[in-house]
Write a protein that holds these residues in place. Sequence first.
Motif, PDB file in Angstrom:
ATOM      1  N   THR A 198      48.374  36.484  25.905  1.00 56.80           N
ATOM      2  CA  THR A 198      47.757  37.471  26.797  1.00 56.80           C
ATOM      3  C   THR A 198      48.009  38.908  26.364  1.00 56.80           C
ATOM      4  O   THR A 198      47.427  39.840  26.948  1.00 56.80           O
ATOM      5  CB  THR A 198      48.290  37.309  28.233  1.00 56.80           C
ATOM      6  OG1 THR A 198      49.706  37.555  28.232  1.00 56.80           O
ATOM      7  CG2 THR A 198      48.008  35.913  28.770  1.00 56.80           C
ATOM      8  N   GLU A 212      50.637  29.499  33.883  1.00 60.43           N
ATOM      9  CA  GLU A 212      49.594  29.690  32.875  1.00 60.43           C
ATOM     10  C   GLU A 212      50.236  29.450  31.507  1.00 60.43           C
ATOM     11  O   GLU A 212      50.996  30.286  31.008  1.00 60.43           O
ATOM     12  CB  GLU A 212      49.002  31.101  33.001  1.00 60.43           C
ATOM     13  CG  GLU A 212      48.340  31.292  34.370  1.00 60.43           C
ATOM     14  CD  GLU A 212      47.763  32.668  34.590  1.00 60.43           C
ATOM     15  OE1 GLU A 212      47.077  32.855  35.613  1.00 60.43           O
ATOM     16  OE2 GLU A 212      47.976  33.577  33.755  1.00 60.43           O
ATOM     17  N   PRO A 222      50.203  28.409  27.451  1.00 65.62           N
ATOM     18  CA  PRO A 222      49.471  28.300  26.196  1.00 65.62           C
ATOM     19  C   PRO A 222      49.710  26.948  25.530  1.00 65.62           C
ATOM     20  O   PRO A 222      50.861  26.528  25.370  1.00 65.62           O
ATOM     21  CB  PRO A 222      50.025  29.454  25.348  1.00 65.62           C
ATOM     22  CG  PRO A 222      51.372  29.741  25.915  1.00 65.62           C
ATOM     23  CD  PRO A 222      51.341  29.355  27.364  1.00 65.62           C
ATOM     24  N   HIS A 281      42.291  33.863  36.577  1.00 66.82           N
ATOM     25  CA  HIS A 281      43.001  32.851  37.354  1.00 66.82           C
ATOM     26  C   HIS A 281      44.114  33.483  38.189  1.00 66.82           C
ATOM     27  O   HIS A 281      44.351  33.086  39.336  1.00 66.82           O
ATOM     28  CB  HIS A 281      43.584  31.778  36.427  1.00 66.82           C
ATOM     29  CG  HIS A 281      42.549  30.914  35.787  1.00 66.82           C
ATOM     30  ND1 HIS A 281      42.691  30.400  34.520  1.00 66.82           N
ATOM     31  CD2 HIS A 281      41.341  30.470  36.238  1.00 66.82           C
ATOM     32  CE1 HIS A 281      41.617  29.668  34.217  1.00 66.82           C
ATOM     33  NE2 HIS A 281      40.789  29.709  35.247  1.00 66.82           N
ATOM     34  N   THR A 326      46.452  25.005  31.332  1.00 64.23           N
ATOM     35  CA  THR A 326      46.785  25.063  29.911  1.00 64.23           C
ATOM     36  C   THR A 326      45.603  25.634  29.135  1.00 64.23           C
ATOM     37  O   THR A 326      44.464  25.200  29.325  1.00 64.23           O
ATOM     38  CB  THR A 326      47.141  23.658  29.385  1.00 64.23           C
ATOM     39  OG1 THR A 326      48.236  23.142  30.147  1.00 64.23           O
ATOM     40  CG2 THR A 326      47.537  23.712  27.916  1.00 64.23           C
ATOM     41  N   TYR A 327      45.892  26.607  28.273  1.00 62.02           N
ATOM     42  CA  TYR A 327      44.845  27.342  27.544  1.00 62.02           C
ATOM     43  C   TYR A 327      44.816  26.902  26.080  1.00 62.02           C
ATOM     44  O   TYR A 327      45.826  27.004  25.368  1.00 62.02           O
ATOM     45  CB  TYR A 327      45.092  28.847  27.662  1.00 62.02           C
ATOM     46  CG  TYR A 327      45.080  29.302  29.104  1.00 62.02           C
ATOM     47  CD1 TYR A 327      43.894  29.702  29.719  1.00 62.02           C
ATOM     48  CD2 TYR A 327      46.244  29.265  29.868  1.00 62.02           C
ATOM     49  CE1 TYR A 327      43.880  30.081  31.054  1.00 62.02           C
ATOM     50  CE2 TYR A 327      46.230  29.645  31.196  1.00 62.02           C
ATOM     51  CZ  TYR A 327      45.044  30.051  31.787  1.00 62.02           C
ATOM     52  OH  TYR A 327      45.035  30.414  33.117  1.00 62.02           O
ATOM     53  N   SER A 328      43.665  26.429  25.636  1.00 63.60           N
ATOM     54  CA  SER A 328      43.527  25.910  24.275  1.00 63.60           C
ATOM     55  C   SER A 328      43.614  27.020  23.233  1.00 63.60           C
ATOM     56  O   SER A 328      43.356  28.196  23.524  1.00 63.60           O
ATOM     57  CB  SER A 328      42.191  25.177  24.130  1.00 63.60           C
ATOM     58  OG  SER A 328      41.116  26.089  24.249  1.00 63.60           O
ATOM     59  N   SER A 348      45.933  28.630  21.964  1.00 62.55           N
ATOM     60  CA  SER A 348      46.733  29.769  22.407  1.00 62.55           C
ATOM     61  C   SER A 348      48.202  29.549  22.078  1.00 62.55           C
ATOM     62  O   SER A 348      48.786  28.528  22.447  1.00 62.55           O
ATOM     63  CB  SER A 348      46.573  29.973  23.917  1.00 62.55           C
ATOM     64  OG  SER A 348      45.241  30.299  24.241  1.00 62.55           O
ATOM     65  N   ASN A 366      44.773  36.071  22.284  1.00 62.44           N
ATOM     66  CA  ASN A 366      43.511  35.342  22.348  1.00 62.44           C
ATOM     67  C   ASN A 366      42.700  35.970  23.477  1.00 62.44           C
ATOM     68  O   ASN A 366      42.913  35.658  24.649  1.00 62.44           O
ATOM     69  CB  ASN A 366      43.762  33.857  22.623  1.00 62.44           C
ATOM     70  CG  ASN A 366      42.495  33.029  22.625  1.00 62.44           C
ATOM     71  OD1 ASN A 366      41.439  33.497  23.038  1.00 62.44           O
ATOM     72  ND2 ASN A 366      42.584  31.791  22.185  1.00 62.44           N
ATOM     73  N   ARG A 417      40.514  34.708  30.818  1.00 61.94           N
ATOM     74  CA  ARG A 417      40.494  33.586  31.768  1.00 61.94           C
ATOM     75  C   ARG A 417      41.793  33.541  32.571  1.00 61.94           C
ATOM     76  O   ARG A 417      41.776  33.324  33.790  1.00 61.94           O
ATOM     77  CB  ARG A 417      40.285  32.268  31.024  1.00 61.94           C
ATOM     78  CG  ARG A 417      38.894  32.105  30.442  1.00 61.94           C
ATOM     79  CD  ARG A 417      38.749  30.764  29.746  1.00 61.94           C
ATOM     80  NE  ARG A 417      37.468  30.676  29.049  1.00 61.94           N
ATOM     81  CZ  ARG A 417      37.118  29.657  28.268  1.00 61.94           C
ATOM     82  NH1 ARG A 417      37.953  28.642  28.110  1.00 61.94           N
ATOM     83  NH2 ARG A 417      35.951  29.659  27.665  1.00 61.94           N
ATOM     84  N   ALA A 418      42.913  33.737  31.884  1.00 60.37           N
ATOM     85  CA  ALA A 418      44.212  33.697  32.568  1.00 60.37           C
ATOM     86  C   ALA A 418      44.301  34.804  33.613  1.00 60.37           C
ATOM     87  O   ALA A 418      44.799  34.581  34.727  1.00 60.37           O
ATOM     88  CB  ALA A 418      45.343  33.820  31.547  1.00 60.37           C
ATOM     89  N   MET A 438      40.950  33.594  26.148  1.00 61.99           N
ATOM     90  CA  MET A 438      41.872  32.896  27.031  1.00 61.99           C
ATOM     91  C   MET A 438      42.674  33.874  27.891  1.00 61.99           C
ATOM     92  O   MET A 438      43.017  33.567  29.040  1.00 61.99           O
ATOM     93  CB  MET A 438      42.816  32.006  26.223  1.00 61.99           C
ATOM     94  CG  MET A 438      42.094  30.865  25.525  1.00 61.99           C
ATOM     95  SD  MET A 438      41.226  29.770  26.701  1.00 61.99           S
ATOM     96  CE  MET A 438      40.224  28.793  25.584  1.00 61.99           C
TER      97      MET A 438
END
Length: 246
Positions: free
Chosen positions: A218, A178, A180, A236, A209-211, A213, A226, A232-233, A229
């Motif tokens: 986390t 995960e 950023p 996931h 990949t997290y936009s 971020s 963020n 979402r992480a 995100m």
Amino acid sequence: MKNQSFIILLSILLSQTVLGQDLKEVNYKEGNQALKGLMSSNSGESLPGVLILPAWKGIDQEAIDAAKNLEKQGYIAFIADIYGVGNTPKDNSESSKLSSQYKKDYQSYQKRIQAGIDELKKAGATKVAVIGYCFGGTGALEAARGGLPVEGVVCIHGSLGKAADRANGEIKTKVLVEHPADDAGVKPEDYDALVKEFRDGKADWQIITYSDSKHTFTNPESADYNPVMAKRAWNHTLMFLQEILK
């Protein structure tokens, strides 16, 4: 009198609820080094287990929150102590020095991770996965590189690179990274080298990949946090654990 009895009963129930959510200290060893980790209260049951590798300052609130949330999901969670009793860094400078030592001496890092896996199995874990944050994310990748006996690993905003003189080997465990998008600590060449490492190792891998971020996206205590995100992480992570452990 009735009100007083009700208040006493309520306080007992509340205290039991709080205690049920507490993590238990576990004293264990790797070699001659005393270690102290934190285990979820459902240890002793026959359940899948998740080893949590904390960030560079050692066991922190993000790792504790993850352990409690994983317990609610039906996992035995154990937060590993990598540095050992008496070695907790006092500031960022010490954290950087210690974590860098373990990144360089990756075999020692793998042994500390294995010690945590052993404790989870003693606690009743039927299958084990590893998740790690930051420095711990690097550890999750080292668990995969070292062929440690786990079903899968999750690297959460970890360093992706390794020493150039280390050959790529087979990676048998499943891997979720995960990452950023704006992590200033990860060079494009490190990202590309990791993809090559996975391909060379014939791994079952994925990188999400997290936009918008940055590095510690986390962690609610970080300026990089963020919340969108991070959620979402986490989802996931749960989906990945569900697939490999249940």
